[in-house]
Design a protein around this motif. Structure first.
Motif, short mmCIF file in Angstrom:
data_model
loop_
_atom_site.label_atom_id
_atom_site.label_comp_id
_atom_site.label_asym_id
_atom_site.label_seq_id
_atom_site.Cartn_x
_atom_site.Cartn_y
_atom_site.Cartn_z
N ILE A 160 32.26 57.37 2.47
CA ILE A 160 33.11 57.32 3.67
C ILE A 160 32.71 58.47 4.59
CG2 ILE A 160 35.09 56.21 2.53
CD1 ILE A 160 36.45 58.92 2.40
N SER A 161 32.99 58.30 5.87
CA SER A 161 32.67 59.36 6.82
C SER A 161 33.73 60.46 6.74
CB SER A 161 32.62 58.79 8.24
OG SER A 161 33.91 58.38 8.63
N ARG A 162 33.41 61.60 7.32
CA ARG A 162 34.38 62.70 7.34
C ARG A 162 35.61 62.33 8.17
NH1 ARG A 162 31.96 67.76 5.61
NH2 ARG A 162 33.22 68.98 7.01
N GLU A 163 35.39 61.52 9.21
CA GLU A 163 36.53 61.06 10.02
C GLU A 163 37.45 60.17 9.20
OE1 GLU A 163 33.27 60.74 11.20
OE2 GLU A 163 33.45 62.60 12.35
N VAL A 214 37.72 62.69 -3.47
CA VAL A 214 37.54 61.27 -3.16
C VAL A 214 37.37 60.54 -4.49
CG1 VAL A 214 36.11 59.56 -1.99
CG2 VAL A 214 36.46 61.80 -0.95
N ASP A 215 38.33 59.67 -4.83
CA ASP A 215 38.27 58.90 -6.06
C ASP A 215 37.61 57.56 -5.76
OD1 ASP A 215 38.83 58.05 -8.76
OD2 ASP A 215 40.45 56.84 -7.91
N VAL A 275 35.68 53.32 -2.64
CA VAL A 275 36.64 54.43 -2.61
C VAL A 275 38.04 53.85 -2.83
CG1 VAL A 275 37.66 56.21 -1.16
CG2 VAL A 275 35.21 55.82 -1.11
N ARG A 276 38.78 54.45 -3.79
CA ARG A 276 40.14 53.99 -4.09
C ARG A 276 41.18 54.83 -3.38
NH1 ARG A 276 38.95 53.14 -10.45
NH2 ARG A 276 38.61 55.37 -10.32
N GLY A 277 40.93 56.12 -3.27
CA GLY A 277 41.92 56.98 -2.63
C GLY A 277 41.54 58.44 -2.80
N LEU A 278 42.47 59.31 -2.43
CA LEU A 278 42.27 60.76 -2.52
C LEU A 278 43.24 61.32 -3.56
CD1 LEU A 278 42.01 61.57 1.29
CD2 LEU A 278 40.19 60.93 -0.29
#
Length: 164
Positions: free
Chosen positions: A79-82, A107-108, A116-119
């Motif tokens: 994923i991007s930083r944004e 980042v999970d 990516v599932r989530g943070l």
């Protein structure tokens, strides 16, 4: 960093034959009178001041470093930083599992698909990894804690909430 000195110290690999000693700009719209140009590597509208010694200006170097970090982040986490910042704002800076506000969020992602599932906070991210991302193992661990008086998790989460 001075590239030649770093190479002598062994911090960088030896330069290949014909390779430039340091990264260069990709200049366009050169204005020799004003001594400025646009650099396509630094992004749109990034004016570069042309100097006699041909070294990269500090503001251009910062742009290169920022863009390199953005590329590496996207490559590493998908994923991007944004997008990362947007997800942090959506989660209000809290871990999706334990709902604390950690110093930083991990980042999970699903190790099979890479999605990516989530943070998550570091502890929750490690816990999922140690449980091999298996819902069955997570349920078995929860049942084990329930049977053996594992009622202290709430107190532990409460004590961690003071950290930011």
């Amino acid at each position: 960093m001075h590239y030649q000195a770093a190479r002598k110290r062994g911090e960088l690999p030896p330069a290949e034959a014909g390779a430039p000693a340091r990264p260069t700009h990709r200049l366009s719209n050169v204005n020799r009178e004003a001594r400025t140009a646009d650099c396509s590597l630094c992004g749109p509208g990034a004016a570069v001041r042309i100097r006699d010694d041909k070294r990269r200006p500090a503001e251009c170097k910062r742009n290169h470093i920022r863009r390199k970090r953005d590329r590496e982040f996207k490559q590493e986490y998908g994923i991007s930083r944004e997008e990362f910042r947007r997800r942090v704002a959506e989660q209000q800076g809290l871990c999706q599992i334990c709902r604390i506000q950690p110093t930083f969020l991990c980042v999970d992602h699903d190790h099979r698909t890479g999605m990516v599932r989530g943070l998550l906070c570091t502890q929750c991210n490690f816990a999922l990894g140690h449980l091999r991302d298996s819902p069955a193992l997570a349920l078995a661990a929860a049942e084990y804690l329930r049977l053996h008086g594992g009622g202290t998790a709430g107190a532990y989460v409460t004590s961690r909430q003071g950290r930011t």
